[in-house]
Design a protein around this motif. Structure first.
Motif, PDB file in Angstrom:
ATOM      1  N   LEU A 223       3.429  -4.625   0.020  1.00  0.00           N
ATOM      2  CA  LEU A 223       3.628  -3.439   0.861  1.00  0.00           C
ATOM      3  C   LEU A 223       4.641  -2.471   0.241  1.00  0.00           C
ATOM      4  O   LEU A 223       4.489  -1.255   0.354  1.00  0.00           O
ATOM      5  N   ILE A 224       5.677  -3.005  -0.420  1.00  0.00           N
ATOM      6  CA  ILE A 224       6.696  -2.095  -0.963  1.00  0.00           C
ATOM      7  C   ILE A 224       6.329  -1.550  -2.347  1.00  0.00           C
ATOM      8  O   ILE A 224       6.739  -0.469  -2.701  1.00  0.00           O
ATOM      9  N   GLY A 225       5.566  -2.288  -3.134  1.00  0.00           N
ATOM     10  CA  GLY A 225       5.142  -1.791  -4.435  1.00  0.00           C
ATOM     11  C   GLY A 225       6.139  -2.105  -5.549  1.00  0.00           C
ATOM     12  O   GLY A 225       7.181  -2.714  -5.321  1.00  0.00           O
ATOM     13  N   ALA A 226       5.826  -1.645  -6.750  1.00  0.00           N
ATOM     14  CA  ALA A 226       6.619  -1.953  -7.940  1.00  0.00           C
ATOM     15  C   ALA A 226       8.043  -1.411  -7.824  1.00  0.00           C
ATOM     16  O   ALA A 226       8.292  -0.439  -7.105  1.00  0.00           O
ATOM     17  N   THR A 227       8.962  -2.037  -8.575  1.00  0.00           N
ATOM     18  CA  THR A 227      10.378  -1.650  -8.555  1.00  0.00           C
ATOM     19  C   THR A 227      10.554  -0.156  -8.843  1.00  0.00           C
ATOM     20  O   THR A 227      11.333   0.526  -8.172  1.00  0.00           O
ATOM     21  N   ASN A 228       9.818   0.333  -9.835  1.00  0.00           N
ATOM     22  CA  ASN A 228       9.893   1.764 -10.172  1.00  0.00           C
ATOM     23  C   ASN A 228       8.885   2.537  -9.313  1.00  0.00           C
ATOM     24  O   ASN A 228       7.676   2.354  -9.464  1.00  0.00           O
TER      25      ASN A 228
ATOM     26  N   GLU B  48       7.594   5.310  -9.456  1.00  0.00           N
ATOM     27  CA  GLU B  48       6.542   6.010 -10.222  1.00  0.00           C
ATOM     28  C   GLU B  48       5.392   5.082 -10.582  1.00  0.00           C
ATOM     29  O   GLU B  48       4.265   5.535 -10.798  1.00  0.00           O
ATOM     30  N   GLN B  49       5.691   3.784 -10.683  1.00  0.00           N
ATOM     31  CA  GLN B  49       4.652   2.812 -11.017  1.00  0.00           C
ATOM     32  C   GLN B  49       4.102   2.103  -9.785  1.00  0.00           C
ATOM     33  O   GLN B  49       3.186   1.288  -9.884  1.00  0.00           O
ATOM     34  N   ALA B  50       4.662   2.400  -8.628  1.00  0.00           N
ATOM     35  CA  ALA B  50       4.225   1.741  -7.391  1.00  0.00           C
ATOM     36  C   ALA B  50       2.888   2.330  -6.937  1.00  0.00           C
ATOM     37  O   ALA B  50       2.636   3.530  -7.101  1.00  0.00           O
ATOM     38  N   ALA B  51       2.028   1.472  -6.390  1.00  0.00           N
ATOM     39  CA  ALA B  51       0.699   1.916  -5.951  1.00  0.00           C
ATOM     40  C   ALA B  51       0.806   2.950  -4.835  1.00  0.00           C
ATOM     41  O   ALA B  51       1.763   2.960  -4.056  1.00  0.00           O
ATOM     42  N   GLU B  52      -0.191   3.816  -4.774  1.00  0.00           N
ATOM     43  CA  GLU B  52      -0.301   4.818  -3.700  1.00  0.00           C
ATOM     44  C   GLU B  52      -0.168   4.129  -2.337  1.00  0.00           C
ATOM     45  O   GLU B  52      -0.748   3.067  -2.125  1.00  0.00           O
ATOM     46  N   GLY B  53       0.574   4.767  -1.444  1.00  0.00           N
ATOM     47  CA  GLY B  53       0.649   4.258  -0.087  1.00  0.00           C
ATOM     48  C   GLY B  53       1.688   3.174   0.126  1.00  0.00           C
ATOM     49  O   GLY B  53       1.903   2.742   1.257  1.00  0.00           O
ATOM     50  N   THR B  54       2.334   2.716  -0.953  1.00  0.00           N
ATOM     51  CA  THR B  54       3.393   1.713  -0.781  1.00  0.00           C
ATOM     52  C   THR B  54       4.694   2.397  -0.360  1.00  0.00           C
ATOM     53  O   THR B  54       4.862   3.609  -0.539  1.00  0.00           O
ATOM     54  N   VAL B  55       5.597   1.597   0.200  1.00  0.00           N
ATOM     55  CA  VAL B  55       6.854   2.159   0.706  1.00  0.00           C
ATOM     56  C   VAL B  55       7.643   2.833  -0.416  1.00  0.00           C
ATOM     57  O   VAL B  55       8.164   3.942  -0.253  1.00  0.00           O
ATOM     58  N   ARG B  56       7.704   2.169  -1.570  1.00  0.00           N
ATOM     59  CA  ARG B  56       8.493   2.755  -2.655  1.00  0.00           C
ATOM     60  C   ARG B  56       7.840   4.013  -3.226  1.00  0.00           C
ATOM     61  O   ARG B  56       8.529   4.960  -3.610  1.00  0.00           O
ATOM     62  N   ARG B  57       6.537   4.032  -3.266  1.00  0.00           N
ATOM     63  CA  ARG B  57       5.852   5.235  -3.739  1.00  0.00           C
ATOM     64  C   ARG B  57       6.133   6.411  -2.805  1.00  0.00           C
ATOM     65  O   ARG B  57       6.352   7.544  -3.229  1.00  0.00           O
ATOM     66  N   LEU B  58       6.152   6.109  -1.504  1.00  0.00           N
ATOM     67  CA  LEU B  58       6.342   7.171  -0.524  1.00  0.00           C
ATOM     68  C   LEU B  58       7.799   7.618  -0.432  1.00  0.00           C
ATOM     69  O   LEU B  58       8.079   8.810  -0.285  1.00  0.00           O
ATOM     70  N   TYR B  59       8.730   6.664  -0.502  1.00  0.00           N
ATOM     71  CA  TYR B  59      10.119   6.989  -0.167  1.00  0.00           C
ATOM     72  C   TYR B  59      11.134   6.755  -1.286  1.00  0.00           C
ATOM     73  O   TYR B  59      12.274   7.179  -1.175  1.00  0.00           O
ATOM     74  N   GLY B  60      10.758   6.085  -2.365  1.00  0.00           N
ATOM     75  CA  GLY B  60      11.683   5.865  -3.470  1.00  0.00           C
ATOM     76  C   GLY B  60      11.780   7.107  -4.328  1.00  0.00           C
ATOM     77  O   GLY B  60      10.822   7.883  -4.426  1.00  0.00           O
ATOM     78  N   THR B  61      12.938   7.307  -4.966  1.00  0.00           N
ATOM     79  CA  THR B  61      13.100   8.495  -5.809  1.00  0.00           C
ATOM     80  C   THR B  61      13.463   8.154  -7.243  1.00  0.00           C
ATOM     81  O   THR B  61      13.437   9.021  -8.109  1.00  0.00           O
ATOM     82  N   SER B  62      13.810   6.895  -7.531  1.00  0.00           N
ATOM     83  CA  SER B  62      14.074   6.456  -8.907  1.00  0.00           C
ATOM     84  C   SER B  62      14.022   4.940  -8.950  1.00  0.00           C
ATOM     85  O   SER B  62      13.958   4.301  -7.898  1.00  0.00           O
ATOM     86  N   VAL B  63      14.069   4.378 -10.165  1.00  0.00           N
ATOM     87  CA  VAL B  63      13.997   2.921 -10.275  1.00  0.00           C
ATOM     88  C   VAL B  63      15.163   2.267  -9.543  1.00  0.00           C
ATOM     89  O   VAL B  63      15.036   1.168  -8.999  1.00  0.00           O
ATOM     90  N   GLU B  64      16.314   2.936  -9.486  1.00  0.00           N
ATOM     91  CA  GLU B  64      17.445   2.395  -8.730  1.00  0.00           C
ATOM     92  C   GLU B  64      17.310   2.714  -7.245  1.00  0.00           C
ATOM     93  O   GLU B  64      17.429   1.831  -6.392  1.00  0.00           O
ATOM     94  N   ARG B  65      17.045   3.940  -6.941  1.00  0.00           N
ATOM     95  CA  ARG B  65      17.012   4.395  -5.534  1.00  0.00           C
ATOM     96  C   ARG B  65      15.574   4.258  -5.024  1.00  0.00           C
ATOM     97  O   ARG B  65      14.872   5.244  -4.815  1.00  0.00           O
TER      98      ARG B  65
ATOM     99  N   ASN C 151      10.218   5.589   9.851  1.00  0.00           N
ATOM    100  CA  ASN C 151       8.918   5.526   9.162  1.00  0.00           C
ATOM    101  C   ASN C 151       8.713   4.203   8.452  1.00  0.00           C
ATOM    102  O   ASN C 151       7.612   3.641   8.450  1.00  0.00           O
ATOM    103  N   ILE C 152       9.776   3.686   7.841  1.00  0.00           N
ATOM    104  CA  ILE C 152       9.646   2.424   7.099  1.00  0.00           C
ATOM    105  C   ILE C 152       9.440   1.259   8.066  1.00  0.00           C
ATOM    106  O   ILE C 152       8.579   0.396   7.844  1.00  0.00           O
ATOM    107  N   LEU C 153      10.186   1.248   9.162  1.00  0.00           N
ATOM    108  CA  LEU C 153       9.983   0.169  10.144  1.00  0.00           C
ATOM    109  C   LEU C 153       8.569   0.231  10.720  1.00  0.00           C
ATOM    110  O   LEU C 153       7.933  -0.797  10.966  1.00  0.00           O
ATOM    111  N   GLN C 154       8.063   1.433  10.908  1.00  0.00           N
ATOM    112  CA  GLN C 154       6.696   1.579  11.420  1.00  0.00           C
ATOM    113  C   GLN C 154       5.682   0.995  10.425  1.00  0.00           C
ATOM    114  O   GLN C 154       4.756   0.286  10.811  1.00  0.00           O
ATOM    115  N   MET C 155       5.884   1.279   9.148  1.00  0.00           N
ATOM    116  CA  MET C 155       4.977   0.716   8.134  1.00  0.00           C
ATOM    117  C   MET C 155       5.033  -0.808   8.150  1.00  0.00           C
ATOM    118  O   MET C 155       4.008  -1.489   8.031  1.00  0.00           O
TER     119      MET C 155
END
Ligand code: ATP
Ligand code: MG
Length: 141
Positions: free
Chosen positions: A89-94, A96-113, A22-26
């Motif tokens: 495209l990936i969004g903010a480090t955290n 929770e603060q990453a914009a809708e539709g960014t990779v981190r918003r979709l797939y990140g689970t914490s500021v570290e992960r 999914n990430i490579l597709q994005m």
């Protein structure tokens, strides 16, 4: 002129959760071209060298442990103004603060992960690309 490439890593959390495809597709749908790619499991020492700029930060030890906890996918990806466009495209480090539709918003689970890495400057993209790939492993189209 800005670099035409940046270095990304799909981090161990996203690989383990089955999000590589999914990430490579994005990345490809956003107009980046993959010019080098490999799956590697970094040792703590390798992960420590990769994130050496953060050596003094309180989260460094945990970050190194996390980044060496499982395989990652490293890639050099090409696009005009790649570093800045990829950070968008990936969004903010955290996540929770990453914009809708960014990779981190979709797939990140914490500021570290937070699923993915992206170089933060042209100079670091050059260094980080050379950390993972030799000249022979980089393709030109
Ligand atoms: P990356 O360099 O991985 O693309 P980034 O540039 O958005 O992320 P950095 O400040 O360079 O953020 O931090 C590197 C990584 O360290 C983050 O992606 C995250 O995994 C981890 N990290 C950053 N801040 C924290 C924190 N406060 N607590 C735990 N981990 C953190
Ligand atoms: Mg960074």
């Amino acid at each position: 002129m800005a670099n035409s490439f940046t270095l990304t890593i799909i981090k161990p959390d996203a690989v383990a959760a089955g999000h590589i495809g999914n990430i490579l597709q994005m990345i490809c749908q956003a107009g980046f071209r993959i010019v080098a790619m490999k799956m590697v499991h970094m040792s703590e020492s390798e992960a420590g060298r990769f994130y050496a700029v953060h050596r003094e930060r309180p989260f460094y030890r945990d970050l190194v442990r996390f980044m060496s906890s499982g395989p990652v996918v490293a890639a050099i990806i090409d696009a005009e103004n790649a570093v800045e466009r990829f950070r968008q495209l990936i969004g903010a480090t955290n996540p929770e603060q990453a914009a809708e539709g960014t990779v981190r918003r979709l797939y990140g689970t914490s500021v570290e992960r937070n699923a993915v890495h992206g170089s933060d400057s042209d100079a670091n993209a050059v260094t980080e690309a050379a950390f993972f790939f030799s000249e022979l492993e980089r393709f030109t189209y």
